[in-house]
Design an enzyme around this catalytic site. Structure first.
Site, PDB file in Angstrom:
ATOM      1  N   ASP A  21      26.043  37.432  -8.350  1.00 40.04           N
ATOM      2  CA  ASP A  21      26.032  37.059  -9.762  1.00 40.04           C
ATOM      3  C   ASP A  21      27.169  36.073 -10.034  1.00 40.04           C
ATOM      4  O   ASP A  21      27.772  35.539  -9.113  1.00 40.04           O
ATOM      5  CB  ASP A  21      26.166  38.308 -10.630  1.00 40.04           C
ATOM      6  CG  ASP A  21      27.398  39.136 -10.253  1.00 40.04           C
ATOM      7  OD1 ASP A  21      28.313  38.586  -9.625  1.00 40.04           O
ATOM      8  OD2 ASP A  21      27.434  40.334 -10.598  1.00 40.04           O
ATOM      9  N   ASP A  47      32.009  37.618  -7.420  1.00 39.72           N
ATOM     10  CA  ASP A  47      32.150  38.784  -6.544  1.00 39.72           C
ATOM     11  C   ASP A  47      30.988  38.963  -5.585  1.00 39.72           C
ATOM     12  O   ASP A  47      31.164  39.452  -4.473  1.00 39.72           O
ATOM     13  CB  ASP A  47      32.314  40.055  -7.385  1.00 39.72           C
ATOM     14  CG  ASP A  47      31.034  40.437  -8.106  1.00 39.72           C
ATOM     15  OD1 ASP A  47      30.483  39.574  -8.832  1.00 39.72           O
ATOM     16  OD2 ASP A  47      30.584  41.594  -7.973  1.00 39.72           O
ATOM     17  N   GLU A  83      22.249  42.599  -1.184  1.00 35.89           N
ATOM     18  CA  GLU A  83      23.303  41.871  -1.881  1.00 35.89           C
ATOM     19  C   GLU A  83      24.583  41.933  -1.058  1.00 35.89           C
ATOM     20  O   GLU A  83      24.905  42.956  -0.458  1.00 35.89           O
ATOM     21  CB  GLU A  83      23.557  42.438  -3.273  1.00 35.89           C
ATOM     22  CG  GLU A  83      24.526  41.582  -4.082  1.00 35.89           C
ATOM     23  CD  GLU A  83      24.535  41.917  -5.563  1.00 35.89           C
ATOM     24  OE1 GLU A  83      24.869  41.034  -6.370  1.00 35.89           O
ATOM     25  OE2 GLU A  83      24.196  43.069  -5.916  1.00 35.89           O
ATOM     26  N   TYR A 119      32.296  47.793 -12.367  1.00 39.16           N
ATOM     27  CA  TYR A 119      33.457  48.140 -11.547  1.00 39.16           C
ATOM     28  C   TYR A 119      34.366  49.131 -12.275  1.00 39.16           C
ATOM     29  O   TYR A 119      35.528  48.847 -12.543  1.00 39.16           O
ATOM     30  CB  TYR A 119      34.232  46.877 -11.158  1.00 39.16           C
ATOM     31  CG  TYR A 119      33.490  46.021 -10.151  1.00 39.16           C
ATOM     32  CD1 TYR A 119      33.481  46.366  -8.802  1.00 39.16           C
ATOM     33  CD2 TYR A 119      32.788  44.888 -10.555  1.00 39.16           C
ATOM     34  CE1 TYR A 119      32.794  45.611  -7.876  1.00 39.16           C
ATOM     35  CE2 TYR A 119      32.090  44.121  -9.637  1.00 39.16           C
ATOM     36  CZ  TYR A 119      32.101  44.485  -8.291  1.00 39.16           C
ATOM     37  OH  TYR A 119      31.414  43.723  -7.377  1.00 39.16           O
TER      38      TYR A 119
END
Length: 534
Positions: A94, A91, A495, A243
């Site tokens: 990571d 995603d 990120e 999430y």
């Protein structure tokens, strides 16, 4: 969707000339800004945004993979559970494969092709767009092992975040987690159904057999998610810290029903949308953000499209309910334009005009808004509605598209920092992206194993630039004052996530054609902030 064909040009010339006619006054009003635009190319931005998804691939990479610093990874995923879960996308920076954001990413890529496939083809990027979608849907086919079973995650966020390793070196847990009848997950089932239904439309003429397979999976997943209702983060505790579903599953079920209706034209899915409109909050929630978690604005805009297309043939109840959906869609769009009466109902902006929802990865909300504004302007252009009606007045098509363009231009470097937040685009862009693979020496350059803590010592803590450029990634972006700090540890801003970039595929494609490629004699590079909304 062969963009170079005469048929393509004939089919699109009228609609796009209409847009250019509407936008021309804004060009005249802002000549200085138009002159500054010579360094901007939406076509280049589109190409680079699609390249980013190849950097995020998990699994065994194909021979024509275009990111030289990546290699195979996660090739035993699912082995412990006796299922093949190799493939899919990481995603962000990571190495967990989170099913909900992955499915949303795929839905947005598919929606981009459904709406702007001709424009993507004209830019020469249709092949790469299809590959990006199929990399996701191939994985979802594997993950949907039984009608009422969907593998929703591979890897554990907690252990993963303790390590800083390249995906090729992973030593963290690759445990897989599923939702089923006893452990329901309507959000992830619904979103995956939406992704596969939307993708079935993309592949319908190109690969009918594959399209049919996707549609069967989408229908089964929707039925599973609806029949066995339950929040997926109640069933899977591992997703709660990363999430969690704050909006519940109502938006995903309505979202899936809409995409299935678009893909099949079966009235049962329209009936579902109408009958569940209030219970699932589709016509009661007025939302000012659109994201991997909260899909209501997308639902309401797609429902508005349905109303515009079929208004005269609908039954009274259907038309009345779809009007309620459209009212909520207009609330979202007006909130982005700061055209609602109450400031509480409008989205904040930075001093330079960037939409600002919250500090953590704010760009995801910006790119989603840019996409929805762009598609809605197209829906209005093809209908007899003509304008968006807000509490503070009507907004014409130029303003809608202009504001979407202003957000895209900000991302591409027209901002106080002079930084492109699309990595690899322009001369200045984030060089220390919070991303394990990009910030570590390439596996192909040095196959020496990098341990869990070793990666933090040798690569994460380095002050230097990343050795690999994560081309096409849209990072989290600046704060509410337009300020940005390019530091690997500043993960709130540096990120990048797949669902940040996915909506921009369609936006860049549309803007590229409108501004640079439609009228013979214009230069594709002449694209800038000249359309900024006033």
């Amino acid at each position: 969707m062969e963009g170079g064909s005469e048929e393509y040009r004939t089919r699109n010339i009228s609609r796009n000339l209409h847009f250019l006619f509407l936008l021309f006054p804004l060009l005249v009003l802002h000549p200085a800004a138009a002159a500054r635009a010579a360094s901007t190319s939406y076509k280049e931005a589109l190409s680079k945004s699609l390249l980013y998804f190849e950097a995020q691939r998990s699994g065994r990479l194909p021979y024509d993979h275009r990111v030289p610093w990546r290699s195979h990874s996660g090739i035993t995923d699912g082995l412990e559970q006796g299922v093949d879960l190799v493939g899919g996308y990481y995603d962000a920076g990571d190495h967990v494969k989170f099913g909900l954001p992955m499915a949303f990413t795929t839905t947005m890529l598919a929606w981009s092709v459904v709406e702007f496939g001709d424009e993507i083809a004209a830019a020469g990027e249709l092949k790469h767009a299809l590959e990006a979608i199929k990399w996701g849907t191939d994985y979802f086919i594997k993950a949907h092992t039984h009608p009422n079973v969907l593998w929703a995650q591979v890897g554990d966020g907690d252990t993963d975040h303790y390590c800083w390793q390249r995906p090729e070196d992973m030593t963290t847990s690759r445990q897989a987690y599923k939702v089923d009848e006893e452990h329901p997950g309507s959000e992830v089932a619904g979103e995956t159904a939406a992704a596969m239904a939307a993708a079935s439309m993309v592949f319908k003429d190109i690969n009918p057999h594959y399209s049919h397979i996707l549609l069967l999976h989408a229908q089964e997943l929707f039925e599973f998610g609806d029949k066995f209702r339950g929040k997926y983060d109640d069933s899977l505790e591992v997703v709660r810290s990363y999430y969690p579903s704050t909006s519940g599953y109502g938006d995903e079920l309505l979202w899936a029903a809409l995409w299935l209706h678009q893909a099949t034209r079966k009235e049962e899915y329209l009936d579902y949308l109408i009958q569940n409109a209030e219970e699932l909050n589709g016509t009661t929630w007025a939302i000012s953000e659109f994201s991997w978690d909260i899909k209501y604005a997308g639902v309401q805009i797609l429902a508005s499209k349905l109303l515009m297309e079929r208004g005269s043939e609908l039954e009274d109840e259907q038309r009345s309910t779809l009007e309620q959906y459209r009212s909520k869609a207009e609330h979202y769009l007006c909130s982005c334009l700061n055209m609602n009466d109450d400031d509480v109902d409008n989205v904040d902006r930075t001093p330079a005009g960037l939409l600002f929802i919250r500090p953590w990865n704010n760009m995801q909300y910006v790119t989603g808004a840019a996409f929805l504004l762009t598609v809605y302007s197209g829906y209005l252009a093809e209908s007899d509605h003509g304008a968006l009606h807000c509490p503070q007045g009507s907004v014409g098509l130029p303003e809608l598209l202009s504001f979407a363009k202003s957000q895209a231009d900000y991302i591409l470097g027209f901002n106080p920092e002079g930084i492109s937040y699309l990595v690899g685009y322009g001369e200045r862009y984030p060089r220390r992206v919070h991303h394990r693979a990009a910030s570590s020496v390439s596996y192909k350059a040095d196959k020496a194993f990098i341990g869990c803590a070793q990666g933090y010592d040798e690569w994460y803590c380095r002050r230097g630039e990343n050795p690999n450029v994560l081309v096409g990634a849209v990072v989290g972006g600046p704060d509410e004052k337009d300020e940005f700090r390019d530091a690997r540890g500043n993960h709130m801003q540096t990120e990048a996530c797949t669902y940040n970039t996915a909506p921009m595929v369609g936006v860049f494609a549309k803007l590229s054609e409108l501004v640079g490629e439609l009228v013979e004699g214009t230069q594709p590079a002449e694209e800038g902030e000249g359309f900024a909304y006033k």
